[in-house]
Design a protein around this motif. Sequence first.
Motif, short mmCIF file in Angstrom:
data_model
loop_
_atom_site.label_atom_id
_atom_site.label_comp_id
_atom_site.label_asym_id
_atom_site.label_seq_id
_atom_site.Cartn_x
_atom_site.Cartn_y
_atom_site.Cartn_z
N MET A 228 0.96 -1.08 -0.06
CA MET A 228 0.05 -0.13 0.24
C MET A 228 1.10 1.79 -0.16
O MET A 228 0.19 1.98 -0.68
CB MET A 228 -1.39 -0.34 1.33
CG MET A 228 -1.81 -1.30 1.59
SD MET A 228 -2.89 -0.90 2.39
CE MET A 228 -4.03 1.17 2.53
N ARG A 229 2.07 1.59 1.24
CA ARG A 229 3.31 2.54 1.04
C ARG A 229 3.75 2.23 -0.88
O ARG A 229 3.92 3.31 -1.28
CB ARG A 229 3.82 1.81 2.07
CG ARG A 229 3.33 2.03 2.92
CD ARG A 229 4.74 1.80 4.17
NE ARG A 229 5.74 1.21 4.23
CZ ARG A 229 5.52 0.26 4.90
NH1 ARG A 229 4.41 -0.02 5.99
NH2 ARG A 229 6.76 -1.33 4.54
N ARG A 230 3.96 1.13 -1.06
CA ARG A 230 4.43 1.53 -2.68
C ARG A 230 3.39 2.08 -4.02
O ARG A 230 4.03 2.81 -4.05
CB ARG A 230 5.21 0.02 -3.11
CG ARG A 230 6.22 -0.11 -1.78
CD ARG A 230 6.61 -1.59 -2.68
NE ARG A 230 7.93 -2.19 -1.96
CZ ARG A 230 8.57 -3.31 -2.54
NH1 ARG A 230 7.84 -4.65 -2.82
NH2 ARG A 230 9.53 -3.77 -1.24
N GLU A 231 2.59 1.84 -3.64
CA GLU A 231 1.16 1.96 -4.00
C GLU A 231 0.87 3.43 -4.10
O GLU A 231 1.11 4.44 -4.85
CB GLU A 231 -0.54 1.08 -4.43
CG GLU A 231 -1.42 0.93 -5.13
CD GLU A 231 -2.35 0.33 -5.62
OE1 GLU A 231 -3.23 0.34 -5.78
OE2 GLU A 231 -2.68 -0.08 -4.00
N GLU A 236 1.59 8.86 -7.76
CA GLU A 236 2.15 9.93 -7.06
C GLU A 236 3.17 10.02 -8.68
O GLU A 236 3.25 10.79 -9.37
CB GLU A 236 2.72 10.23 -6.31
CG GLU A 236 3.95 11.26 -6.21
CD GLU A 236 4.29 12.36 -4.97
OE1 GLU A 236 5.12 13.31 -5.09
OE2 GLU A 236 3.71 11.53 -4.26
N MET A 237 4.00 8.65 -8.60
CA MET A 237 4.72 8.75 -10.16
C MET A 237 4.19 8.84 -11.23
O MET A 237 4.84 9.59 -12.33
CB MET A 237 5.42 7.49 -10.05
CG MET A 237 6.90 7.34 -11.09
SD MET A 237 8.10 6.37 -10.64
CE MET A 237 6.86 5.06 -10.55
N LYS A 257 11.88 -2.86 -7.40
CA LYS A 257 11.28 -2.86 -5.51
C LYS A 257 9.65 -3.64 -5.73
O LYS A 257 8.99 -4.19 -4.55
CB LYS A 257 10.89 -1.40 -5.02
CG LYS A 257 12.35 -1.35 -4.51
CD LYS A 257 12.60 -0.16 -3.82
CE LYS A 257 13.53 0.27 -3.14
NZ LYS A 257 13.29 2.14 -2.30
N GLY A 258 8.98 -3.98 -7.13
CA GLY A 258 7.80 -4.33 -7.41
C GLY A 258 6.97 -3.22 -7.71
O GLY A 258 6.83 -2.41 -6.94
N SER A 262 -2.37 -2.70 -8.93
CA SER A 262 -3.13 -2.13 -9.55
C SER A 262 -2.71 -1.75 -10.29
O SER A 262 -3.52 -1.13 -11.20
CB SER A 262 -4.09 -1.35 -8.57
OG SER A 262 -2.87 -0.71 -7.50
N LEU A 263 -1.06 -1.29 -10.72
CA LEU A 263 -1.30 -0.80 -11.73
C LEU A 263 -0.23 -1.41 -12.65
O LEU A 263 0.23 -1.12 -13.10
CB LEU A 263 -0.06 0.05 -11.08
CG LEU A 263 -0.95 1.81 -10.62
CD1 LEU A 263 0.14 2.63 -9.68
CD2 LEU A 263 -1.64 2.65 -11.33
#
Length: 568
Positions: A228-231, A236-237, A257-258, A262-263
């Motif tokens: 979730m943090r990565r998402e 944003e990116m 990092k993966g 969802s993206l």
Amino acid sequence: LTLTKVCRPSFMGSTTSLVNDLVGVDVEVVVEGEDGIRLKNLCFNIPLGQVKSLDTKGLNNGERYRFFVAEKSKESKVRKEWEQAFTGTKKNSKLSLKISEVKQQTLTLILTGKVEGAKSEAKSSENTSLQRTVASPPSDRSDYATDSDINESVMEGGTTEASRLQIEDKYAPRPDIKKTDRKKHQQMKTRVNEDIKDIAAVIGNRLKKTELSKAQLKKQKKALERNMRREKKWIEMKRKIEKEGKWPKQFKERIRKGIPLSLRGYVWKKLMGVDKLMARKKGLYESLVKKSRPKGEVEPFRTIDRDVPRTFPQNKYLHGDDKKNPATERLREILYAYVHHDKKVEYCQGMNLVAAFLMLSSPFTNEEVFWMLERLCHHKDFYLQDLYGPELRLAFEFEFVLKKLMKSYLPKLYKAIKRADEHLGGLLPYGSINVFAPKWIISLWAFVPDSCAVRIWDIFFNEGHKILYRVALYVLKHLQKELIQKADVRCLDSGDYLVMLTSIKNAEYISKLGIWADEDAMIKGIFKFTSGLKNSSILHLKKKFWKQKQKDQLELEIQKNAAKTNRR
């Protein structure tokens, strides 16, 4: 700006200087080579109005470099960054380069004297062409980016199709494997069908739902929070990418990092340029789908009809109760359309696994899967038509390159396998590595646990074949202790070594190794162990392989001509 290695044109005996003629800004310059390693003698700051003499020692003519510039305004403290790619050029003259001219014009053309603005006292002795690329940005040093290799981008908008180096040119010469290695080719070809069945069965069984223990549930919860943090960072990116139309400098590291689930589909399509391809060839897929299947047992349609039902047979999604549009029919439609579209490749066993894996990894439409399959077969960074084609070129190439890389990364294992091959002789006519390496490359590591498989494919789509070699070396590293023990003379004579090789060949055995327990630890371990692996090294070994095959083919032709002469 993370500056890594300075671009250095090969000036032979020349005096080269760089002038900061920009208004109100200081400049930070870095040049890097294709391998991404920083050239310390070409990393420096140039204050406003100052001139910097360049030490071009070590620059090579004809090699590709990247020129990074960061403009730092004294008044607003705004930092602007830009870069150029260029090719090393021989020059025997004095040269003065202005930052403003470099920024506006193509650097290679300035160096070769084809563009006005470079004050050169003599013409370039050798002209080189610049293929402008947007390479994967240099990433911060981390566990995920311990190697500094910056390879040519696969990303949408990076290069035009016309500027891409074709596979035939890159790996030339490319003789006929079926002639140079006739017996080995026949042996490998007969194995491919069984290997694909084994890989498909392992992936299908892995997709079954299983009960999780408390420890596994706890681990799953932590992974969900981390994702979730990565998402959030990826969302944003994504906004930044769509606004500015370019990839941020941390993109390569974030890929490693993966990509969030969802993206993943969005990023894979962007990396492959699928959206632009679909827009440019709008309506083509629909017209291909409307074409009818020839009547009777016609190849390759007969092979597709045979392969589709056994593609992941245990998976409920591909073989569910949806009679209106079962996924097997979707898969069949995609493969039929591809046969009509690509008369050179048509269909090769293994393409069903790739298409099905794409369908399972993200909710792609049929047309999106079709164009991703087309890119995988024809884009120079993948070129899977050489993997699944009748000559199995990429399988032969992979085996050769992996063996040479083992000599550097796993010298003890390399020596043990070499002794075992010499001892067993006729029992392993093509060597130990031939037992398992072709199967590993044919699968593209899709048979490992899905959480790890998609992470490998994330990197594969961005960086090309190199990740396949990295994973193979990492797996062998964890098998080397047992393999070295089994390579003892007593184990060789008793058959234990051959049993071990058979196990390694088994996809189920590899998929259950402990290295796949944590996908983050797996990726970190892979890049830490193979941190020195460069694209240039792999390409050198590939060229070496094909030169040897060309030599073998020439010898065969000489023997045939001699035999004809004797008969006369």
